[in-house]
Every structure is written in structure tokens, then in C-alpha cells.
Write an enzyme that holds these catalytic residues in place. Structure first.
Site, PDB file in Angstrom:
ATOM      1  N   GLY A   1      58.818  13.663  12.044  1.00 28.95           N
ATOM      2  CA  GLY A   1      58.475  13.734  13.463  1.00 28.95           C
ATOM      3  C   GLY A   1      58.418  12.389  14.160  1.00 28.95           C
ATOM      4  O   GLY A   1      57.807  12.257  15.219  1.00 28.95           O
TER       5      GLY A   1
ATOM      6  N   HIS B   1      54.617   2.311  13.297  1.00 33.53           N
ATOM      7  CA  HIS B   1      53.275   2.362  13.890  1.00 33.53           C
ATOM      8  C   HIS B   1      52.424   3.381  13.147  1.00 33.53           C
ATOM      9  O   HIS B   1      52.913   4.406  12.674  1.00 33.53           O
ATOM     10  CB  HIS B   1      53.355   2.739  15.376  1.00 33.53           C
ATOM     11  CG  HIS B   1      54.147   3.978  15.640  1.00 33.53           C
ATOM     12  ND1 HIS B   1      55.522   3.982  15.661  1.00 33.53           N
ATOM     13  CD2 HIS B   1      53.769   5.258  15.843  1.00 33.53           C
ATOM     14  CE1 HIS B   1      55.944   5.212  15.889  1.00 33.53           C
ATOM     15  NE2 HIS B   1      54.915   6.008  15.990  1.00 33.53           N
ATOM     16  N   LEU B   2      51.153   3.081  13.069  1.00 33.82           N
ATOM     17  CA  LEU B   2      50.144   3.996  12.542  1.00 33.82           C
ATOM     18  C   LEU B   2      49.452   4.657  13.716  1.00 33.82           C
ATOM     19  O   LEU B   2      48.977   3.972  14.621  1.00 33.82           O
ATOM     20  CB  LEU B   2      49.099   3.202  11.763  1.00 33.82           C
ATOM     21  CG  LEU B   2      49.126   3.220  10.243  1.00 33.82           C
ATOM     22  CD1 LEU B   2      48.304   2.064   9.716  1.00 33.82           C
ATOM     23  CD2 LEU B   2      48.571   4.534   9.720  1.00 33.82           C
TER      24      LEU B   2
HETATM   25  P1  5GP Z   1      55.997   8.947  16.712  1.00 34.77           P
HETATM   26  O1  5GP Z   1      56.455  10.256  17.315  1.00 34.77           O
HETATM   27  O2  5GP Z   1      57.176   8.011  16.535  1.00 34.77           O
HETATM   28  O3  5GP Z   1      55.173   9.092  15.482  1.00 34.77           O
HETATM   29  O4  5GP Z   1      55.008   8.311  17.758  1.00 34.77           O
HETATM   30  C1  5GP Z   1      55.446   7.693  18.927  1.00 34.77           C
HETATM   31  C2  5GP Z   1      54.265   7.703  19.878  1.00 34.77           C
HETATM   32  O5  5GP Z   1      54.517   6.738  20.890  1.00 34.77           O
HETATM   33  C3  5GP Z   1      54.042   9.032  20.577  1.00 34.77           C
HETATM   34  O6  5GP Z   1      52.736   9.501  20.282  1.00 34.77           O
HETATM   35  C4  5GP Z   1      54.222   8.700  22.061  1.00 34.77           C
HETATM   36  O7  5GP Z   1      53.298   9.372  22.881  1.00 34.77           O
HETATM   37  C5  5GP Z   1      54.003   7.199  22.100  1.00 34.77           C
HETATM   38  N1  5GP Z   1      54.743   6.499  23.127  1.00 34.77           N
HETATM   39  C6  5GP Z   1      56.045   6.697  23.474  1.00 34.77           C
HETATM   40  N2  5GP Z   1      56.393   5.850  24.452  1.00 34.77           N
HETATM   41  C7  5GP Z   1      55.292   5.093  24.723  1.00 34.77           C
HETATM   42  C8  5GP Z   1      55.037   4.036  25.645  1.00 34.77           C
HETATM   43  O8  5GP Z   1      55.898   3.605  26.423  1.00 34.77           O
HETATM   44  N3  5GP Z   1      53.791   3.498  25.640  1.00 34.77           N
HETATM   45  C9  5GP Z   1      52.808   3.948  24.799  1.00 34.77           C
HETATM   46  N4  5GP Z   1      51.605   3.349  24.881  1.00 34.77           N
HETATM   47  N5  5GP Z   1      53.025   4.943  23.914  1.00 34.77           N
HETATM   48  C10 5GP Z   1      54.253   5.511  23.883  1.00 34.77           C
END
Ligand code: 5GP
Ligand code: ZN
Length: 113
Positions: free
Chosen positions: A92, A99-100
């Protein structure tokens, strides 16, 4: 690399920052899934956790995990928290900069969807 978290780390894209040093950055997730939802990342770009481990960055990995744990423990206020590293398509992962997720301040369900 055209990467939103690299831009946030470089200061060219805004974010609500909770912690920053030369190596690590913690920001609020833009779409929080809990009252406290932080993203804790290395400043340097690694696409995922496998890249970090394969790079032999064990000291950075330890600092990264320690920071996330500390922020979760503080935010969770003794009621607990969750750390998540989504990896790849089945994991996902939507942003390919390691990132954590730190999730706290509500009871979280298990198993994940
Ligand atoms: P992943 O789906 O890769 O585990 O998590 C990515 C996370 O980054 C998601 O929870 C999403 O809401 C967050 N995210 C995406 N774009 C941005 C952004 O521009 N700024 C911040 N602060 N969070 C973001
Ligand atoms: Zn990046």
C-alpha cells in the site's frame, strides 16, 4: 528525483514539522488516519525500507526507529501507538520516499484491510 518528500525535506514544499535534524524529519500526514498521524523519514531519499537496509545504513535505521518510537510514545500518552512502513504495491505504499507512519490517540483496528 521528482519526490514530494524530498521537496518537503528541502523546504520547497510546506509541511507541519514535528522534528528535524540533518538526517531525519517528522511531519504531520496531510490526510490523517488518527488524531496523531506523523510521517518520520530520512532526509536522504531511499525509495523503501529494503533500500535503506541494503545500503547498510544501520545507524540511521536505528535513529529513525528510535525517533518514531519516541514520538509515538509521547503522542500516545501511555495508551499506545502504532508504527507502520508500507512497502511496494501490496504494502500500500503511495509515496516512494521511505517513511514510518506513527499513529496514535485512538484505538486502531487489526487486522489491516
Ligand atoms: P504511504 O501510502 O506511502 O504509506 O504513505 C504516504 C502518506 O503520505 C499518506 O498517508 C499521505 O496522506 C501522505 N502524503 C501524501 N502527500 C503528502 C503531502 O504533500 N504532505 C504530507 N504532509 N503528507 C502527504
Ligand atoms: Zn525523496
Amino acid at each position: 528525483v521528482d519526490c514530494i518528500f524530498c521537496k518537503i525535506a528541502a523546504g520547497t514544499l510546506p509541511a507541519r514539522e514535528f522534528y528535524r535534524d540533518d538526517e531525519l524529519l517528522a511531519i504531520a500526514d496531510i490526510d490523517p488516519q488518527a488524531p496523531l498521524h506523523l510521517l518520520v523519514m530520512p532526509v536522504k531519499h531511499y525509495a523503501n525500507i529494503v533500500e535503506l537496509i541494503d545500503a547498510g545504513e544501520s545507524a540511521l535505521a536505528a535513529r529513525w526507529l528510535a525517533l518514531a518510537s519516541k514520538l509515538g510514545a509521547e503522542g500516545g500518552g501511555g495508551a499506545g501507538f502504532r508504527l507502520v512502513v508500507n512497502t511496494g504495491a501490496n504494502g500500500g505504499q503511495t509515496v516512494d520516499h521511505l517513511h514510518l507512519h506513527v499513529l496514535a490517540e485512538r484505538a486502531l483496528g487489526w487486522p489491516p484491510g
